[in-house]
Every structure is written in C-alpha cells, then in structure tokens.
Scaffold this active site. Structure first.
Site, PDB file in Angstrom:
ATOM      1  CD  GLN A   1      -1.538  -2.111   2.284  1.00  0.00           C
ATOM      2  OE1 GLN A   1      -0.041  -2.488   2.125  1.00  0.00           O
ATOM      3  NE2 GLN A   1      -2.213  -2.493   2.935  1.00  0.00           N
TER       4      GLN A   1
ATOM      5  CD  GLN B   1      -1.602  -3.138  -2.538  1.00  0.00           C
ATOM      6  OE1 GLN B   1      -0.417  -4.550  -2.569  1.00  0.00           O
ATOM      7  NE2 GLN B   1      -2.117  -3.886  -0.755  1.00  0.00           N
ATOM      8  CG  ASP B   2      -4.437   0.057  -1.665  1.00  0.00           C
ATOM      9  OD1 ASP B   2      -5.082  -0.538  -2.273  1.00  0.00           O
ATOM     10  OD2 ASP B   2      -4.368   0.693  -0.311  1.00  0.00           O
TER      11      ASP B   2
ATOM     12  CG  ASP C   1      -7.558  -3.561  -3.940  1.00  0.00           C
ATOM     13  OD1 ASP C   1      -8.148  -4.425  -4.038  1.00  0.00           O
ATOM     14  OD2 ASP C   1      -7.101  -4.086  -2.614  1.00  0.00           O
TER      15      ASP C   1
ATOM     16  NE  ARG D   1      -8.712  -6.627  -3.004  1.00  0.00           N
ATOM     17  CZ  ARG D   1      -8.045  -7.328  -2.717  1.00  0.00           C
ATOM     18  NH1 ARG D   1      -7.768  -8.893  -2.798  1.00  0.00           N
ATOM     19  NH2 ARG D   1      -6.525  -6.564  -2.524  1.00  0.00           N
TER      20      ARG D   1
END
Length: 529
Positions: free
Chosen positions: A324, A346-347, A368, A435
C-alpha cells in the site's frame, strides 16, 4: 519507521473538547424527567444496535429529557454518539505510553487524528449554527464511522492488533450506525439557500477558477525561487495563517516537488493549481512496506472541505513491492479534482470519505488502486491498469461497512485500458473491475469503455463468500470488448442494471447532490445519464 517525539506528544485540542462538552450540556437539558426501561427499550428497538443504545440512555441522567417523537430521539442519539466519541478519544489519548513499538505508535497517532475529525463531523450534525440537511448529516456521519474503521485498519495492516487496539474498544461505531439508520429519511434542519442555489461556502470567484486560463493566485510555489515559496509545504503553512476561509489559490509552477503534504481539517477552500499533468509533479515514496500506515502514506492528503486541484500529477514511487502506497488521499467534503493524474501501484488513490468529484483525470495502478469509502463520482477519466507483480489487478476496493452509509464509487463515461507496461503481457494478467473490501461495498460502472483487459468474470471475491450477497456491484450500458456481462459473476449482490431509473441513482446529480455545489466550481460535468 522512526517517529519523532514531537509526534508522540501531539496534544488533543482541548478547547475543541471543552466547546463540545459545553454544547452537549447546554443542548440536552436534565429536566428531571426519566424514561422507564420499557420506553427506552421501545425507542432503541428501532435501531440496528439496541443494546448500547439502551445501556447509555438508562445510565446517564442527562438523557432524561422528554421524547416527543423520532426527531427528538434522533437528536438524543446524535448527542449520545458525540458524547461517547469524546470519551473514546480521551481514552485513546492516554494509551500512547502503552505502545510497545513504532508500528503501534504509528497506528495510535492515526487514531488520534481520526477520532478528532470524527468528533468534528458528528458535532456538525448537532450544532445549530452549522447548516445541515439530511444528506449533509448522512455524509458526515458516514465519514465519522469511516474514521473509526480506518483507525482499526492501521493496527491490522501492521499485524499489531493484539494489545493496544483492544484497550480502545468502545461502542461508538454502533452508536453512529444507529444515527445513520435513524437519520435516513429524517430532517435535522435546512441548509439556507441563496438565489443561485449554491452552498454558502462557495464564493462567486470559484465559478471560473477551475477553467480560467489565468486564475489569480494568492501565493506562487516555484523551485527556482521565482515565487513566494520553494515548497508546497511552506505555502500550506502560509495558508494556515490567512484571515478567513475564502478560496485560497496556490499556484505551483512546473517542476518535480519531492514532499509529503497534508491539508488539514481547518484549511478550507484550498485550491492547488499546476501547469498541467506531467509538468507540475508532487511525488513521495511512503508505504506500508516502508513502515507507514496506508492512511499516512499519501504523498498529498486533503481533509479541509472545499478542496480543489487542477493540472497536477500526484505520484507515489514506492513501487509494487512495498504494497500500500497512496499518491493522493481525500477526506475533503465537496472536493473537486480536474485534469489531474494519480500515479502509483497498490492503493494509488484513497477516496477516504465525504463527497468528491473527479473529472478528466488519469489514474494508474495495480491492486485496489481506487479505494476508500467516499461518495465519489469519476467522470470522463482514464483508468490505466499497470503490470502487477502477482499477475492480478483490481481497479476498485470500496469500503462501505454500514448499509445506511451514503457512500460508493461511481465510474461514469470513463475509459479503462492497459497502461503501456501492461499491454505486451496483458494476456498473462487478470484484471477485475473491483473486489469487496468491506461487507456493503458499492461500486457502479456506467457508460464506460472497458477494453479487452477486463476478465470475463468482471469482479473478484475478497475472501471466500465474504460480502457477495451484501455488496452492490452494478454495470450499466458499458461498451468495449471487456464490457460483455454474459460470463459475469453470479453473486447475490451483483446486477446488470437495465433500468435508467436505477442507474440515475448513481449520477452526480443524485449521488453527490452535484447540482447544489458543482456548478459553482465551473468544472464541466453531466448531472444525469
């Protein structure tokens, strides 16, 4: 990660607590009237969590004022949530000395900030001097609940939830959930209107700022010394000392600025104006892998209401290996980002809370990479999936934890394609629309071009059957080779939206009340389908 002693000894703004305590005391009179246990039980039975409601309303004499109807019960429930949030914050502040390591301290420090902001949000719903519609209240209560959840997540992502976090256990989240359920469909008070239907916080000059070719800046940031400041952080510090809360424009000249910046709750109506995507770049490299919480990994974080940005690239260079790593985080209510780019893995883009709108922006990432629990609409944006190390991409991870939160991610009239590093290996990578990060995750793709990178299943589970029947995932009139719904998941919460009436619930006009505030910013937007 080393945390300075200055951070560890950060203090709670006691004046705020005194003000709130005084307000609660004045607002709820102890009239001497006491409710019978049966009356309290009957009122609390209308809430999702009746037990904490019953306990606190029967164990504190100041909640003995007469209840003439549901509005009174809602008001009392709001005050109760505020009261218990203040108690939780005080208790959390005293736990600092019990942190055993730097990870626990980092998560604890996040919680102090998040609890303070949650109190601020709840207080806005009960303070008679704050204009507040039902939608406003639902937004601010949703954000307060998100803050408590974010606090918990900080401990969990460092795998240190065994010691300090249990001592922070409280009933505040349940009490806020009760207010969300009660507020739905009720009125607290009305927002004052003016002849243009614009919110009172918007100054007339905002209407042309975002599209003006030469808007007037309050201060200029330039690395070469030709402006007022060389760093954005110094310009933000100057904005802190300005008089009033009118629009404050910070023009950031072309260049790469390596710094981490936070625009706090008290800094309202800040606008960052750059020279364009790829020209004005703000970059950082904080990450969970590097010892920072996801919440604090953001290169730029905006919390003050009315935040706007145009023509800037927000970047996090920690790389996929550090997990993250946020490029931009927003918890700013009624915020607008126009012609900006968000680059990470990520993130990348943390749409944390409150109402947000993104137009003509680029978002790059892997896992994500659009996530959070705001009520947010992306319109006419480019979403680029990159080449992930584990051969799986998920575009979104929406974080709604309560069915009454008015939050969700809406992607309208956008384009979802492969970034340059993914194109050549696209066949070996599975890319999903999203998701379910939380139980009531809500995400809708509408009239968006989905290229061939999107997996036929469309959506990916989080873990087993978690949230598959309680989520809301919708697709409406998307186009492109990845848009076929013939082989999509068969989850209870997934639906192909065929009704324009259902789809219109997620348009800017309905989902983020865009018509009441976006016209004032002069950002182009489509209110409906």
């Amino acid at each position: 990660m080393i945390i300075s002693s200055k951070l560890i000894t950060m203090k709670i703004p006691f004046l705020t607590l005194i003000f709130v305590s005084l307000f609660v005391s004045l607002a709820i009179s102890s009239s001497g009237h006491s409710h019978s246990p049966a009356e309290i039980k009957a009122w609390c039975a209308q809430t999702p969590y009746p037990k904490p409601c019953e306990y606190f309303l029967t164990h504190n004499p100041k909640y003995g004022s007469p209840l003439k109807g549901k509005p009174d019960f809602l008001k009392m429930s709001l005050h109760l949530a505020l009261d218990r949030a203040m108690h939780a914050q005080s208790n959390t502040y005293n736990l600092g000395s019990k942190c055993r390591n730097e990870h626990e301290k980092a998560a604890w420090i996040d919680c102090l900030e998040l609890y303070e902001d949650a109190i601020f949000k709840i207080n806005k719903t009960v303070n008679p001097s704050t204009p507040c519609t039902t939608v406003d209240a639902q937004t601010w209560l949703s954000a307060a609940l998100t803050n408590f959840e974010t606090c918990r997540q900080g401990f969990e992502e460092f795998e240190v939830s065994d010691y300090v976090m249990p001592m922070m256990s409280n009933n505040v989240s349940y009490l806020i959930s009760n207010t969300l359920a009660l507020n739905k469909g009720s009125y607290i008070n009305h927002r004052p209107k003016n002849k243009n239907s614009f919110p009172t916080w918007v100054s007339p000059g905002d209407r042309k700022l975002l599209q003006s070719s030469n808007p007037r800046a309050n201060v200029v940031v330039a690395q070469d010394g030709s402006g007022n400041f060389r760093t954005l952080k110094d310009a933000i510090a100057a904005a802190t000392n300005r008089k009033g809360t009118g629009r404050f424009v910070i023009y950031i000249k072309a260049g790469t600025y390596n710094e981490n910046v936070e625009i706090g709750t008290k800094l309202k109506n800040i606008m960052l104006l750059g020279d364009g995507i790829g020209k004005t770049i703000i970059t950082g490299s904080k990450s969970v892998g590097g010892g920072t919480t996801t919440f604090k990994s953001a290169t730029v974080a905006a919390v003050g209401d009315g935040f706007m940005a145009r023509g800037i690239t927000f970047r996090n260079t920690a790389g996929a290996k550090n997990h993250q790593a946020v490029a931009f985080r927003s918890g700013a209510d009624l915020s607008v980002l126009y012609q900006c780019s968000f680059e990470g893995y990520q993130d990348t883009l943390y749409v944390h809370s409150n109402r947000q709108f993104y137009r003509d922006c680029n978002i790059y990432g892997t896992v994500d990479f659009i996530f959070g629990n705001a009520a947010v609409v992306f319109q006419n944006c480019n979403i680029y999936a990159r080449n992930p190390p584990n051969k799986t991409n998920t575009l979104t991870a929406q974080g709604r934890t309560d069915p009454n939160q008015n939050t969700g991610i809406v992607i309208q009239n956008c384009r979802v394609t492969a970034a340059s590093d993914l194109r050549s290996v696209q066949s070996s990578v599975k890319t999903y629309l999203g998701r379910p990060w939380q139980k009531y995750s809500r995400t809708v793709f509408m009239k968006t071009f989905l290229d061939s990178l999107i997996s036929p299943a469309g959506w990916m589970p989080w873990s087993g059957n978690f949230a598959l029947s309680t989520l809301y995932y919708g697709e409406y009139m998307n186009t492109g080779p990845g848009s076929s719904t013939a082989n999509r998941v068969k989850w209870g919460g997934y639906r192909v939206i065929t009704s324009a009436a259902e789809a219109s619930k997620f348009t800017p006009g309905n989902f983020i009340a865009a018509n009441s505030w976006l016209p004032a910013t002069n950002v182009p937007f489509s209110s409906g389908l």
